[in-house]
Design a protein around this motif. Structure first.
Motif, short mmCIF file in Angstrom:
data_model
loop_
_atom_site.label_atom_id
_atom_site.label_comp_id
_atom_site.label_asym_id
_atom_site.label_seq_id
_atom_site.Cartn_x
_atom_site.Cartn_y
_atom_site.Cartn_z
N ARG A 190 0.84 -1.22 0.00
CA ARG A 190 0.00 0.00 0.00
C ARG A 190 0.86 1.25 0.00
N LEU A 191 1.91 1.24 0.81
CA LEU A 191 2.82 2.39 0.85
C LEU A 191 3.57 2.56 -0.47
N ASP A 192 3.67 1.47 -1.25
CA ASP A 192 4.33 1.52 -2.55
C ASP A 192 3.33 1.86 -3.67
N ASP A 193 2.18 2.44 -3.30
CA ASP A 193 1.15 2.87 -4.25
C ASP A 193 0.58 1.72 -5.05
N SER A 194 0.44 0.55 -4.43
CA SER A 194 -0.15 -0.62 -5.10
C SER A 194 -1.36 -1.08 -4.30
N ALA A 195 -2.35 -0.19 -4.19
CA ALA A 195 -3.51 -0.47 -3.33
C ALA A 195 -4.27 -1.74 -3.74
N PRO A 196 -4.55 -2.01 -5.04
CA PRO A 196 -5.30 -3.23 -5.38
C PRO A 196 -4.58 -4.51 -4.94
N THR A 197 -3.26 -4.57 -5.18
CA THR A 197 -2.49 -5.74 -4.77
C THR A 197 -2.41 -5.83 -3.25
N ALA A 198 -2.26 -4.68 -2.59
CA ALA A 198 -2.20 -4.65 -1.12
C ALA A 198 -3.49 -5.18 -0.52
N LEU A 199 -4.63 -4.83 -1.13
CA LEU A 199 -5.94 -5.26 -0.61
C LEU A 199 -6.04 -6.79 -0.61
N LYS A 200 -5.49 -7.42 -1.64
CA LYS A 200 -5.50 -8.89 -1.69
C LYS A 200 -4.70 -9.48 -0.53
N GLU A 201 -3.53 -8.87 -0.23
CA GLU A 201 -2.70 -9.36 0.87
C GLU A 201 -3.43 -9.20 2.21
N PHE A 202 -4.08 -8.06 2.42
CA PHE A 202 -4.80 -7.84 3.67
C PHE A 202 -5.95 -8.84 3.83
N ASN A 203 -6.65 -9.15 2.74
CA ASN A 203 -7.75 -10.11 2.82
C ASN A 203 -7.23 -11.52 3.13
N LYS A 204 -6.04 -11.86 2.58
CA LYS A 204 -5.42 -13.13 2.95
C LYS A 204 -5.11 -13.16 4.44
N ALA A 205 -4.55 -12.05 4.94
CA ALA A 205 -4.22 -11.96 6.37
C ALA A 205 -5.46 -12.14 7.23
N LYS A 206 -6.56 -11.50 6.83
CA LYS A 206 -7.81 -11.60 7.59
C LYS A 206 -8.32 -13.05 7.59
N GLY A 207 -8.21 -13.73 6.45
CA GLY A 207 -8.64 -15.12 6.37
C GLY A 207 -7.84 -16.02 7.30
N TYR A 208 -6.49 -15.87 7.29
CA TYR A 208 -5.65 -16.67 8.18
C TYR A 208 -5.95 -16.38 9.65
N LEU A 209 -6.20 -15.11 9.98
CA LEU A 209 -6.48 -14.77 11.38
C LEU A 209 -7.81 -15.37 11.83
N ASN A 210 -8.81 -15.39 10.97
CA ASN A 210 -10.08 -16.03 11.31
C ASN A 210 -9.90 -17.53 11.56
#
Length: 653
Positions: A206-226
């Protein structure tokens, strides 16, 4: 005299009520400081201090500092050396929590200068404090020295640099280094570790201005945490659950910030509010900085949703330890707020503040320091790499010597079977070579597949950035329109803005598609007409529009001319075709492509074209633009004048 006694009595009564209320509030939540004070031994107090989930739940850091100073003074009176050291370690941590990094650093350096007096556990605490202090003071060379010291003491095996890259603003290097160093150390069944990994990756992207790709990583993180939180086979302690909730808040904050950067403000606002509420309970400095960051994004989202009062309330909050970059963003948002409410004097004031802050940063000097620090990191990486290479060489040499000895013993024992072994070795060699070839083919296939995925991601990112740049051009045209009084100039700027939006919509559809080579025209035309209607607010909303382009797909080289042609035709219909009443207005758009041949038709039942259309075609920019775009499609525009309305059509390949 009676009045005085009555006043004194009331004062004592209200004081008693205040004390009682304070006691009730304190009893609602157990004070960690009280638990600390009720503990007898310094080592036990040390454990309470560092192992508590939230040591500042009731009492502030200043209360803790005053208490520890008293214990430290008593230890110094009794000359209890070990107790003095423990209290000083806690004191260094509190100064760090308060943001007094200079004082914390001085105290920590004094403690670490005599390591023989501190156990390895306490040395680790001091080095962790020093590491965080140097990061906040931007003394990254010192931070690297601390990490080298950790490695030499056996506290850590490898020296990590990805967070230093991030602090330097080198986010691409940060996520690449993080992926390389951390991912191999996480087990496939470690759901919590994978959640932390993907959350960190999402933040760097996200800090590297790649919001769409970053969103995929965050959703993966949320899935693993659940998965981790719902795993009944894991017995989680209270501390584990608290840390998991903090991680969830960081992940949701990251998802929300991606939504803000993608313009999806309604999705972002509730996530940001939840994240802020949870992270406020953390004693970690980085979490408190995240609270500030999320608050600024929440203000931006409310500002974009026209919730000006909510945005202003957030921006007026007092933030502790706010960074220079966060201050710049806050000033920008305040300037934007005052722009929206047309208080241009205040807006100008905040923009000027930012200019002064940027001037004071001394960018050239900052760049030189940054380059030097990058060089230091590169040298340290080189040293680590060389150390690993030397170790690998030694292992290879040992294996080689061992293999040589075994070969000699085998030759002595089985010399009589040499020819049989050679034949068998030939078969084995052929078999191994076949396996190796298959493995190489599989690896190359994997590399090609990864390259294609990466190429698609990069293309989507390019289209996303092009769309953002075109939106910026559209915003600049809108700003210019506000500062222009000429009606003709305003109309020209609005037409230009409409054309820019038509092109931006193409790139938006591309990065939203799974297939980047073509655009589905039915949905694109519907979106384009909605965009044109938003420009011409006074007309076009009662017209019946029929679009017949279902299943038609065009590549970008054809879609952009078609978008601009349609933009001109629909705009002209809205402006001129129905001058008196558009309630019975109809527009029909037909687009088909079969193989190499295509057909386009546009009709409306308006007032039709004027008699001098052919003469105007040479002076009208709209008609000239349409003709050039049709020529670009290697075709010729046909115009049929009807009794009611007009019909434009052409074939294309």
């Amino acid at each position: 005299m009676g009045r005085y006694v009555r006043f004194l009595f009331l004062s004592v009564y209200f004081a008693f009520l205040s004390v009682s209320s304070a006691q009730i509030i304190a009893e609602d939540e157990e004070s960690v400081l009280k638990e600390f004070q009720d503990t007898d031994l310094p080592s036990e107090r040390f454990d309470v201090f560092f192992n508590s989930l939230d040591r500042y739940n009731v009492n502030s850091a200043y209360d803790w500092l005053d208490t520890i100073k008293i214990y430290l003074a008593n230890a110094q009176k009794t000359q209890d050396t070990s107790a003095i050291l423990l209290y000083q370690v806690m004191q260094a941590q509190i100064y760090n929590d308060l943001g007094d990094y200079d004082k914390s650093t001085v105290l920590a350096k004094e403690l670490i200068a005599a390591p023989d007096t501190l156990d390895i556990e306490y040395q680790k605490k001091v080095l962790d404090v020093l590491d965080d202090n140097y990061a906040n003071l931007q003394l990254y060379d010192k931070q690297i020295e601390v990490r080298e010291q950790k490695r030499e003491l056996g506290i850590t095996e490898n020296v990590a640099f990805y967070d230093i890259y991030s602090n330097l603003g080198l986010y691409r290097e940060a996520w690449q280094q993080f992926a390389k160093e951390v991912k191999p150390t996480i087990a496939d069944n470690d759901a919590y570790g994978l959640a932390k990994y993907h959350s960190k990756m999402g933040n760097y992207l996200r800090l590297d201005d790649s919001a769409p790709t970053a969103l995929k990583e965050f959703n993966k993180a949320k899935g693993y945490l659940n998965v981790y939180l719902n795993d009944v086979s894991i017995q989680n302690s209270e501390g584990d659950i608290f840390e998991a909730e903090l991680l969830k808040a960081r992940i949701e904050g990251g998802i929300a910030k991606c939504h803000v950067e993608l313009g999806e403000y309604e999705l972002a606002i509730p996530l940001l509010e939840q994240s802020i509420e949870v992270l406020k309970a953390s004693a970690n400095n980085s979490d408190q900085s995240e609270v500030i960051e999320n608050s600024l994004f929440l203000a931006e989202a409310n500002l974009q949703e026209d919730a000006y009062a909510k945005a202003k309330k957030i921006l007026d909050m007092e933030f502790e330890n706010i960074s220079v970059l966060q201050t710049i963003k806050r000033n920008s948002l305040l300037g934007a707020y005052y722009d929206r409410i047309e208080n241009f004097k205040n807006a100008t004031g905040y923009y000027k503040r930012n200019e002064r802050i940027k001037d004071s940063l001394a960018e050239k000097q900052s760049t030189i320091i940054k380059q030097q620090l990058v060089t230091i990191v590169a040298n340290k990486n080189l040293q680590n790499s060389q150390r690993m290479i030397d170790e690998q060489k030694r292992n290879i040499e040992l294996i080689r010597n061992d293999m040589k000895a075994k070969d000699e013993r085998i030759n002595l024992v089985f010399i009589s079977l040499i020819f049989t072994l050679l034949g068998f070795a030939g078969l084995v060699y052929a078999y191994l070579k076949s396996i190796k070839n298959q493995r190489l083919i599989a690896e190359q296939k994997h590399i090609i597949e990864n390259s294609l995925v990466e190429k698609d991601s990069l293309l989507k990112e390019i289209h996303h950035r092009v769309k953002n740049n075109l939106q910026m051009v559209s915003s600049l045209l809108s700003l210019q329109t506000k500062n222009t009084r000429s009606k003709a100039a305003i109309e020209a700027l609005e037409e230009g803005k409409s054309r820019v939006k038509a092109m931006a919509l193409i790139h938006q559809k591309l990065y939203q598609n799974d297939d980047l080579s073509v655009i589905e025209m039915q949905g694109y035309i519907e979106s384009l007409i909605n965009s044109v209607q938003s420009v011409y607010k006074k007309g076009g909303h009662n017209i019946s529009i029929t679009i017949d382009a279902e299943g038609t797909e065009l590549d970008i080289d054809r879609a952009i001319p078609f978008g601009l042609i349609l933009n001109e035709l629909v705009s002209n219909s809205f402006k001129y075709a129905f001058p008196e009443n558009d309630e019975n207005g109809k527009i029909y758009i037909h687009l088909r492509k079969n193989g190499d041949q295509g057909y386009f038709e546009y009709t409306d039942n308006g007032v039709g074209l004027p008699e001098d259309t052919d003469e105007r075609a040479h002076s009208s920019m709209g008609i000239r633009l349409i003709n050039r775009l049709v020529n670009q499609l290697q075709s010729k525009l046909n115009i049929d004048k009807q009794v009611d309305g007009v019909r434009f059509w052409f074939n294309f390949s």
